[in-house]
Design an enzyme around this catalytic site. Structure first.
Site: not given
Length: 217
Positions: A121, A139
Site C-alpha cells: 500500500k 486502503d
C-alpha cells in the site's frame, strides 16, 4: 465484472466531485511522504499532519533520522500509536535509504517493499504520487467502497482488491482514483453510516441495488 461504461461513469463522477485528488498527508521531501505513510498506519492522516512538522524540524534530513535515537523519535510520534515500532522503522528506513539508495527513495515496488515498515500500500502510494506510475492504493476506504460498488467481488484482502482493480481501472486513472476513494469514503460512503440517499454513485452501487431489491421483496 462491472461494465466498462459503468466504470467510466464512476471515475468521471468522482473526478467531478474531487477534481484535485490530492494526498491528504503533508510533506515537502520524497522521504517525508514515505515516513508520513508509515506513521498513518492505524492512525488518521489529520493526526499525522499534526505530528510531522515538529518531527521534520527536529530531524531535518535523512542523515539526522539515520543517526537518531528511536526513543527520541518515538517521543515526537507518540500520539500516532504504536510509536516504538514506527520509530524503529523510520530510523532503520533512513539508514537503508542512505546505505543502499544514495539517499533517494527508490522507484520500484521490489525496492520499496524491501525497506523497513513499507508494504504494498505504501509502495503504491509512493509510485503514484512521487513517480507518476500506475498505483493502486488499497486502503480501507478503497477496499470497502469498491466492494460496495461492485468494482471488486467484495474481498477484504488488499492484494486481491489490487489485482481486480488493475483489470478494470485505466492505469492513468489509478492513483487519483484511489485518492478520490479516500475522500469519498470520508464524506459520503462511510463505514458505519453511509449517506446513500442523495449519493451521486447510488445508481452505480451494487450494494444499494441489492438493498432496494430486498426492500421490494
Amino acid at each position: 465484472m462491472k461494465a466498462k461504461a459503468a466504470v467510466s461513469h464512476i471515475i468521471q463522477t468522482l473526478k467531478d466531485l474531487y477534481p484535485d485528488a490530492l494526498c491528504s498527508l503533508q510533506y515537502e521531501k520524497d522521504y517525508e511522504l514515505l515516513f508520513a505513510v508509515r506513521l498513518a498506519a492505524q492512525c488518521t492522516d489529520a493526526r499525522v499532519n499534526q505530528v510531522t512538522p515538529a518531527l521534520f524540524t527536529r530531524f531535518p534530513s535523512l542523515e539526522s533520522f539515520a543517526e537518531a535515537d528511536p526513543t527520541e523519535v518515538g517521543h515526537y510520534i507518540h500520539s500516532c500509536g504504536f510509536f516504538n515500532g514506527k520509530a524503529r522503522d523510520l530510523v532503520a528506513c533512513a539508514q537503508k535509504l542512505l546505505a543502499d539508495h544514495g539517499g533517494k527513495v527508490p522507484a520500484t515496488m521490489e525496492e520499496l517493499t524491501a525497506l523497513p515498515g513499507v508494504g504494498r500500500k505504501t509502495a503504491n502510494l509512493i509510485l503514484g504520487d512521487i513517480y507518476g506510475q500506475p498505483a493502486y492504493v488499497c486502503d480501507t476506504h478503497c477496499i470497502r467502497i469498491t466492494g460496495r460498488l461492485g468494482l471488486t467481488d467484495g474481498s477484504k484482502d488488499p492484494l486481491q482488491v489490487e489485482r481486480q482493480l488493475r483489470q478494470i481501472l485505466p492505469a492513468k486513472e489509478s492513483s487519483n482514483f484511489c485518492h478520490r476513494m479516500v475522500l469519498f469514503g470520508r464524506d459520503t460512503c462511510t463505514a458505519r453510516s453511509p449517506k446513500c440517499e442523495g449519493c451521486p454513485l447510488q445508481k452505480d452501487c451494487d450494494l444499494r441495488k441489492a438493498e432496494k431489491k430486498a426492500e421490494k421483496d
